[in-house]
Design an enzyme around this catalytic site. Structure first.
Site, short mmCIF file in Angstrom:
data_model
loop_
_atom_site.label_atom_id
_atom_site.label_comp_id
_atom_site.label_asym_id
_atom_site.label_seq_id
_atom_site.Cartn_x
_atom_site.Cartn_y
_atom_site.Cartn_z
N PRO A 1 0.53 -0.45 29.11
CG PRO A 1 0.27 0.72 31.12
CD PRO A 1 -0.13 -0.55 30.43
CG LEU A 2 4.80 0.97 31.69
CD1 LEU A 2 5.18 0.67 33.14
CD2 LEU A 2 5.45 2.28 31.24
CB THR B 1 8.35 -8.19 25.88
OG1 THR B 1 7.22 -7.80 25.06
CG2 THR B 1 8.39 -9.70 25.99
CE1 TYR C 1 -6.30 -11.19 32.81
CE2 TYR C 1 -6.39 -9.61 34.58
CZ TYR C 1 -6.39 -9.88 33.24
OH TYR C 1 -6.48 -8.86 32.33
#
Length: 271
Positions: A198-199, A203, A52
């Site tokens: 999880p959301l 996007t 990352y």
């Protein structure tokens, strides 16, 4: 389930890097403030990787939180970043070993709490050789627990024949439930299932039913989506990510949201 009594909602640190998960954030001090606030609010499970940034997020975590008292830092290996911001498999034994040592250096630790092998998807087939490399590093004392990311049930069983698997980290949420078979397998085995995105990830998803249930509870759709995951199975440990303190606080508050059986039935019409 990691055998560490972790709180149900962790924090995924991917979004602390710059655009495209590449380079530094626009405001490094804000990124560190998010990390510190997460810990203040009881987060004890932070997900990261040295790819990352690359290296950026691990360095921010070290600057903000080292020496990580009471924290479990979970990292992953198996990919690398290139200057064009691509995600490239790095599955050779020497690449996996190098990645583990890179994480050790960047995080400033002698042993990594958890290392997930990013398998690249169930369609890739065998993970035995790659997971075996990490099992050797665990035997050497450089890793405490091993896990898998982007892996299916067959790959999980293959890995378990080599070394204990503490967790599986796959994409799963109220809208995208394609990985239900892996989740059910981990539940049966008592292995932590850590849904990333999880959301919806970069996007975020939207759905009328989420909005309706949220309005009835005086909550947000994001909180309902996270609460649904917590209700889905006792071994689910979501890691919602954000670069906003406000969204962080909102996400963590979802642990207090109690959905009724009627709510769950309505939400099941989404997936």
């Amino acid at each position: 389930m990691l055998n560490l009594n972790l709180n149900r909602i962790g924090y995924g640190a991917m979004q602390l890097a710059g655009p495209g998960v590449y380079g530094p954030p626009v405001d490094p001090e804000n990124a560190k403030a998010v990390l510190r606030r997460a810990v203040e609010l009881g987060v004890d499970h932070i997900d990261t990787s040295d790819f990352y940034g690359p290296r950026v997020v691990n360095e921010l975590i070290r600057e903000a939180l080292h020496p990580y008292e009471g924290l479990t830092i979970v990292t992953k290996v198996g990919y690398r970043r290139t200057p064009d911001k691509s995600w490239v498999p790095a599955h050779q034994p020497h690449e996996l070993r190098e990645a583990v040592h890179d994480n050790l250096r960047a995080l400033g630790v002698d042993r990594l709490d958890v290392v997930n092998l990013r398998a690249g998807g169930r369609e890739e087939g065998s993970v035995g050789e790659r997971f075996g490399v990490l099992a050797e590093l665990r035997q050497e004392g450089l890793i405490e627990h091993l896990g898998l990311s982007n892996a299916g049930p067959e790959q999980l069983d293959e890995a378990r024949a080599i070394a204990p698997v503490a967790c599986v980290q796959n994409s799963f949420n109220v809208v995208d439930r394609a990985d239900s078979d892996t989740l059910d397998r981990t539940t049966a085995l008592g292995i932590a299932y850590v849904p990333f995105f999880p959301l919806g990830g970069f996007t975020p998803f939207h759905h009328r039913v989420l909005d309706e249930v949220a309005a009835e509870h005086g909550a947000t759709a994001r909180q309902v989506a996270l609460a649904w995951l917590l209700h889905r199975a006792p071994n689910v440990l979501p890691i919602p990510g954000t670069s906003s303190v406000r969204h962080l606080e909102e996400n963590l508050a979802s642990a207090e949201l109690r959905l009724s059986e009627q709510d769950l039935t309505r939400l099941d019409t989404i997936g």
